[in-house]
Design a protein around this motif. Structure first.
Motif, mmCIF file in Angstrom:
data_model
loop_
_atom_site.group_PDB
_atom_site.id
_atom_site.type_symbol
_atom_site.label_atom_id
_atom_site.label_comp_id
_atom_site.label_asym_id
_atom_site.label_seq_id
_atom_site.Cartn_x
_atom_site.Cartn_y
_atom_site.Cartn_z
ATOM 1 N N ARG A 378 0.816 -1.215 0.000
ATOM 2 C CA ARG A 378 0.000 0.000 0.000
ATOM 3 C C ARG A 378 0.845 1.259 0.000
ATOM 4 N N GLY A 379 2.164 1.093 0.131
ATOM 5 C CA GLY A 379 3.053 2.244 -0.013
ATOM 6 C C GLY A 379 3.258 3.067 1.236
ATOM 7 N N THR A 380 2.649 2.674 2.387
ATOM 8 C CA THR A 380 2.842 3.499 3.583
ATOM 9 C C THR A 380 4.253 3.365 4.136
ATOM 10 N N GLU A 382 6.826 3.919 2.389
ATOM 11 C CA GLU A 382 7.681 4.872 1.684
ATOM 12 C C GLU A 382 7.947 6.137 2.513
ATOM 13 N N LEU A 539 6.948 -1.487 -4.134
ATOM 14 C CA LEU A 539 6.058 -0.363 -3.843
ATOM 15 C C LEU A 539 5.021 -0.220 -4.950
ATOM 16 N N ARG B 49 13.634 6.868 -5.784
ATOM 17 C CA ARG B 49 13.621 5.734 -4.841
ATOM 18 C C ARG B 49 15.010 5.110 -4.701
ATOM 19 N N LEU B 54 15.558 2.923 -1.278
ATOM 20 C CA LEU B 54 14.409 2.012 -1.265
ATOM 21 C C LEU B 54 14.587 0.949 -2.341
ATOM 22 N N ASN B 88 0.802 7.908 0.092
ATOM 23 C CA ASN B 88 0.082 6.837 0.783
ATOM 24 C C ASN B 88 0.344 6.966 2.274
ATOM 25 N N LEU B 89 -0.679 7.388 3.024
ATOM 26 C CA LEU B 89 -0.495 7.580 4.463
ATOM 27 C C LEU B 89 -1.466 6.684 5.212
ATOM 28 N N TRP B 90 -1.399 6.737 6.526
ATOM 29 C CA TRP B 90 -2.197 5.860 7.377
ATOM 30 C C TRP B 90 -3.585 6.468 7.548
#
Lengths: 541, 300
Positions: A378-380, A382, A539, B49, B54, B88-90
Motif C-alpha cells: 500500500r506504499g505506507t 515509503e 512499492l 527511490r 528504497l 500513501n499515508l495511514w
C-alpha cells in the motif's frame, strides 16, 4: 418508487463484484459443517453410550451453554452445538461485510457519487446490498442444511439447523444497513455492526446461562434475555428436537424494519457523510505515537483488543469447565490423556487448552506480521523509510508488537482460565500462576511460526499471504490437536513447532525443546532481516 | 561539497527486460533548485527511490549528500526530506499526527515552522487522512517535509492535486528554501512550474538523461517560433533552409527556425515587407515535443 430506481441494475453489479467472495464464504461454512458433523456422527456410531452423558455435560454446565443449546440426545444437535456459534458469527460477518461494501464503502471510495449522478435512486444502493445479502443467506441456509444431510442427519433437523444459523445473517444484514447510515466510515460501520453482534452474543449467552435445566438434564429453558438476540432466536429453533420454525420468521421482519430505519436515516443525510459526523482527531501526535513501534501499536491496537476480549471469554468458559472434566470417562478422557498423565485428567485438559490458545495466538501474530506486507504493497512504508528509519528498525517495531501482543494474549487467557477454574474448584488461586507459566511455554513455538512468516514476506514480497496461511494451516493440522488422530508419519509431525512444546502443566517444562524453538525463531528472524536488507521494496507504481 | 546529488551511469532493471533506468546521469549542485522533467514512466520516481535507498541500483554510481544511498540510508535521511509522488499515508491517523510522526522520525520538528506552514497551506491538522481530499493529502506530505530544516528536499511531482492558489504558496516556500541555501530536486511534468522555479533542468526520457543544463543552455539547442504577416505572399518560406513546420495562409505564416539560420531567415523576411512579427523563445512544451516526438502525449 423513484427512490429505488436502478436497484435491479445495482443488484447485478453487486453480484458481479461478489461472485467469488460470497460463494467462498458459503461453501467454506458448509464444508466445515459437513466435515465436523461427519466426525461426530462417526464418533458416536462407535460409542453410542457416550451421547447421553456428553449431552448432559453441555446442558448442565452454564459455561458450555454460553456456546449454545442442545435439546435431547441427538448427534446432529450435538454437532450443531459445537459449530453453531462459530457459524452464526461467520454468517453475521459475511452479511455485514457485504452490506457495508455496497453502501458505506462505496460512498467512502466515491463510487456512490458516480452511481447517484446517473439514473439511480437514493435508496437503490442499500436496497441492492440488502437484497444480495438476504439472497446469500437463503443459499447459506439451504447449503448448511444439505451439508448436515450429507453427513447422514435427518432432513427436518438439518434444514432447521441451516436456517437457525442463516437467520443470524439475515438479522445482521439489517443491522449493517443501519450502521452504514450512522457511521461516516467503513471501519466505523463494521465496528458498530460488530459491537451489536457482541451484544447479541452476550444476550443469548446470558439467557442460556440463567436458564432452567429440565429434570432429565437434556433440555434447558432459556431466560428472557435470549429472546432479545438473533443468535438466541436461532437457538430456540432447537434443531433435531422441536424443529420450531417460527423463531426463524422473526429475522425477516427484523431485517425489513431495520432497512426501513436505514431508508429514513438516508433521507436525512448527505452523500459521503453518516448521520454521525466523523469525530475530529488530535492535531498533534502523542509521545507514544512518535516511533515506529508506537505507529504499529496504533495501527493494530483495535484488533488486539478484539482478540483480548475473545481469549478472555474463552479462558473463563474453559476454566469454568474444569470441574466437569474430572468426571469424564471413555473416549474423551482418553483423548485428553494423550497430553500426558502427570497432572491427571485435569492437567491434560489444561495442557490441551493451552495448545488451543497457542494456536489462536499464532493466528493473531500472523495477521499482525502480514501488515509488513501491506505497508509495502500500500506504499505506507515509503514515507516511513524516507524519514530516518532503517529497514531493521521497521521490522523490529513489528517484532516487538508481535512478541508483546502474543505474550499478553497468552497471559490473559491463562489468568481468565485460572481465575474461573480456581473459583469452581473452591478458590484455588495458585492455579493462576501454574496456568500462566503453562501459557508462556507456548510462546517460543508462536515466535518460530511468526519468524517463518517473516522469512516468507521477505523472500516473496509480492504474494506472501497465501503461503503464510498455508504454513499456519499445516502446523495446526499436524499439531497436537489433530496430528495424532490423523496417523501421520513422525517426520511430518516433527515439522510442526507445536509438537515440540512441553505438555505443561501435565508434565514438567523441559528447557531443551523450548530453547530449541527459541533458537529456531532467532535464526529465521535473522534470515528474514538479511533478506530484507538485500532486496528492493515492492512499492505501488 | 558542491554537489547535493551525483548520479553517473545508473541502471535499474525490474526483471523481464523492463529497464527503468538506462545509464542515467544527473547532477544537482548544492543550493540549486533542479528540475527533473519527463513524462510518466520516464523513470523519475525510480531515480528518487534509488536515491532514498528504497531500491538498489544494478549498475552505476549514485551519491547523495556525499553518501551512498543504500548503505547510509538512515544517516542521510536525517539530512533530507521527501515528498512522494503518490502520497500513501495511514488512513486512521490525523494530518497533524502524521506530520509530527514523520518529522520526529527524521530527527525532530520545528513546531513554530510546522504551525506556520499549516497556516499558509490552510490545512486542518485534526482531520483524519481518509477524510482529506487528494489535494489536502498532498499538503500533509508537503508540510511534513517542509517542517524539517534539512539540507536537501526531494520532491516527486509535489503539486499534483493542489489548486493554483496553493501552487503559489508552494512556489513561495521553494524560493525561500533556495534563498536559505537549501538544495531541491523537483521532479515534474508541469513545465510552467519548472520554468518558474528551477535554476537548471535535466530532461529524462526512457530512463536516460536526454539533456541537462540551464534554460539558456538548452534554448540554444532549440528553434525560435515565428508568427509573421507580410505584404508579399510568404509561400516561399517553406523552402528556406533552417525553416521547419511552416504553415502559410494568405499573407500569414507560422514556422520555427534553427538558431544558426535565424539571421538568414530574417534577411529574407525583410524582402517580403513585414507588417507584424512575433517571435517567442521555445517553451518547455516545445522542448518536450522535440525530445519525445508528437506521438508521445504530454500530460500537463
Amino acid at each position: 418508487m423513484n427512490g429505488f430506481a436502478g436497484t435491479a441494475r445495482l443488484v447485478r453489479l453487486a453480484l458481479r463484484r461478489d461472485r467469488i467472495v460470497l460463494p467462498a464464504w458459503i461453501l467454506g461454512m458448509a464444508g466445515f459443517l459437513a466435515a465436523t458433523t461427519a466426525m461426530f456422527a462417526e464418533q458416536y456410531a462407535r460409542h453410542p453410550a457416550l451421547l447421553v452423558p456428553d449431552t448432559r455435560i453441555v446442558v448442565e454446565n452454564p459455561g458450555m451453554r454460553v456456546l449454545g443449546l442442545v435439546t435431547g440426545a441427538h448427534v446432529g444437535g450435538y454437532a450443531l452445538h459445537r459449530d453453531a456459534l462459530t457459524l452464526a458469527v461467520l454468517a453475521a460477518v459475511m452479511s455485514m461485510l457485504a452490506v457495508v461494501r455496497h453502501t458505506r464503502q462505496a460512498e467512502e471510495l466515491g463510487r456512490e457519487e458516480m452511481l447517484r449522478a446517473g439514473v439511480t435512486g437514493r435508496y437503490a444502493s442499500p436496497a441492492a446490498a440488502v437484497t444480495v445479502a438476504f439472497g446469500a443467506n437463503l443459499v447459506l441456509a439451504l447449503l448448511l442444511g444439505a451439508a448436515m444431510v450429507a453427513a447422514g442427519q435427518p432432513v427436518g433437523g438439518s434444514m432447521a439447523g441451516g436456517a437457525s444459523i442463516a437467520l443470524v445473517g439475515v438479522a445482521f444484514t439489517g443491522v449493517a444497513a443501519v450502521a452504514s447510515q450512522l457511521s461516516s466510515t467503513t471501519r466505523g460501520a463494521i465496528g458498530l455492526s460488530g459491537a451489536v453482534l457482541g451484544l447479541a452474543f452476550l444476550l443469548a449467552a446470558l439467557g442460556n446461562m440463567l436458564g432452567t435445566v429440565a429434570p432429565d438434564a437434556l433440555r434447558v429453558t432459556s431466560a428472557w434475555p435470549a429472546w432479545l438476540s438473533p443468535i438466541g432466536w436461532g437457538q430456540q429453533m432447537r434443531p433435531f428436537a422441536d424443529n420450531l420454525w417460527w423463531p426463524a420468521a422473526l429475522a425477516v421482519p427484523a431485517m425489513l424494519l431495520l432497512f426501513g430505519v436505514a431508508v429514513l436515516l438516508l433521507g436525512r443525510r448527505d452523500v459521503g457523510r453518516g448521520v454521525w459526523p466523523e469525530r475530529r482527531g488530535a492535531a498533534h501526535a502523542s509521545a507514544a505515537l512518535r516511533s515506529p513501534t508506537g505507529l504499529v501499536w496504533r495501527q493494530q491496537r483495535g484488533t488486539l483488543l478484539g482478540w483480548s476480549v475473545g481469549l478472555l471469554g474463552f479462558g473463563a468458559v474453559f476454566g469454568a469447565l474444569s470441574e466437569e472434566i474430572k468426571g469424564l470417562e471413555g473416549e474423551a478422557a482418553e483423548w485428553y490423556a494423550t497430553f500426558g498423565s502427570g497432572g491427571g485428567l485435569l492437567g491434560a485438559y489444561w495442557t490441551s487448552m493451552m495448545q488451543i490458545a497457542g494456536t489462536a495466538v499464532a493466528v493473531y501474530v500472523v495477521t499482525l506480521l502480514l501488515r509488513l506486507h501491506q505497508d509495502e504493497s500500500r506504499g505506507t512504508i515509503e514515507p516511513l523509510l524516507g524519514a530516518a528509519v532503517s529497514r531493521l528498525h521497521w521490522l523490529r517495531a513489528y517484532a516487538i508488537n508481535a512478541l508483546a501482543g502474543a505474550a499478553g494474549l497468552l497471559l490473559l487467557f491463562a489468568v481468565a482460565m485460572g481465575v474461573a477454574g480456581g473459583q469452581v474448584s473452591g478458590g484455588r488461586m495458585s492455579l493462576v500462576g501454574d496456568l500462566a507459566g503453562a501459557a508462556l511455554v507456548q510462546l517460543p513455538a508462536v515466535c518460530l511460526l511468526g519468524a517463518a512468516v517473516v522469512v516468507l514476506i521477505m523472500a516473496m514480497p509480492r504474494r506472501p499471504a497465501g503461503a503464510s496461511w498455508a504454513i499456519v494451516v499445516f502446523t495446526v493440522v499436524t499439531g497436537p490437536m489433530f496430528g495424532p488422530s490423523l496417523n501421520l508419519p513422525t517426520w511430518l509431525l516433527n515439522l510442526s513447532p507445536f509438537n515440540h512444546v512441553p505438555n505443561v502443566p501435565a508434565e514438567e517444562a523441559a528447557a531443551g525443546p523450548l530453547l530449541g524453538l527459541a533458537l529456531g525463531a532467532l535464526v529465521l528472524s535473522v534470515a528474514g532481516a538479511a533478506l530484507l536488507r538485500r532486496r528492493d521494496l515492492v512499492l505501488p507504481a | 561539497m558542491t554537489t547535493a546529488i551525483s548520479i553517473a551511469g545508473l541502471v535499474k532493471d525490474f526483471g523481464r527486460g523492463a529497464r527503468a533506468l538506462d545509464h542515467l546521469d544527473l547532477e544537482v549542485r548544492t543550493g540549486e533548485v533542479h528540475g527533473f522533467l519527463g513524462p510518466n514512466g520516464a523513470g523519475k520516481t525510480t531515480t528518487i527511490r534509488v536515491l532514498l535507498g528504497l531500491l538498489r541500483a544494478d549498475a552505476g554510481r549514485a551519491e547523495i549528500l556525499g553518501g551512498e544511498p543504500w548503505r547510509d540510508a538512515v544517516a542521510l535521511h536525517r539530512r533530507l526530506a521527501y515528498v512522494p509522488g503518490e502520497v500513501n499515508l495511514w488512513p486512521n491517523l490525523t494530518g497533524g499526527e502524521v506530520i509530527d510522526l514523520l518529522g520526529d522520525l527524521r530527527g525532530g520538528i520545528d513546531a513554530r515552522r510546522r504551525d506556520r506552514l499549516l497556516d499558509r497551506f490552510q490545512l486542518d491538522p485534526a482531520k483524519r487522512i481518509r477524510a482529506y481530499s487528494k489535494g489536502n493529502r498532498q499538503k500533509v506530505a508537503l508540510v511534513a517535509a517542509f517542517s524539517s530544516d534539512v539540507e536537501l528536499y526531494l520532491l516527486d511531482e509535489p503539486t499534483s492535486g493542489l489548486d493554483p492558489l496553493m501552487e503559489g504558496v508552494f512556489q513561495d516556500v521553494v524560493r525561500e528554501l533556495r534563498a536559505a541555501g537549501r538544495s531541491i530536486l523537483l521532479s515534474s511534468h508541469i513545465l510552467s512550474e519548472v520554468e518558474a522555479l528551477c535554476d537548471r533542468v535535466t530532461i529524462i526520457r526512457d530512463g536516460r538523461a536526454a539533456e541537462s543544463g540551464t534554460f539558456d543552455e538548452l534554448r540554444h539547442l532549440t528553434r525560435t517560433s515565428v508568427v509573421v504577416d507580410t505584404a508579399e505572399p510568404p509561400a516561399s518560406v517553406i523552402g528556406w533552409p533552417g525553416v521547419h513546420d511552416a504553415h502559410v495562409r494568405g499573407g500569414h505564416a507560422e514556422f520555427s527556425v534553427d538558431p544558426d539560420e535565424l539571421n538568414h531567415v530574417l534577411a529574407h523576411l525583410v524582402g517580403l515587407q513585414v507588417r507584424s512579427m512575433v517571435t517567442s523563445p521555445p517553451t518547455l512544451e516545445e522542448l518536450f515535443k522535440r525530445h519525445y516526438g508528437a506521438e508521445t502525449a504530454v500530460r500537463s
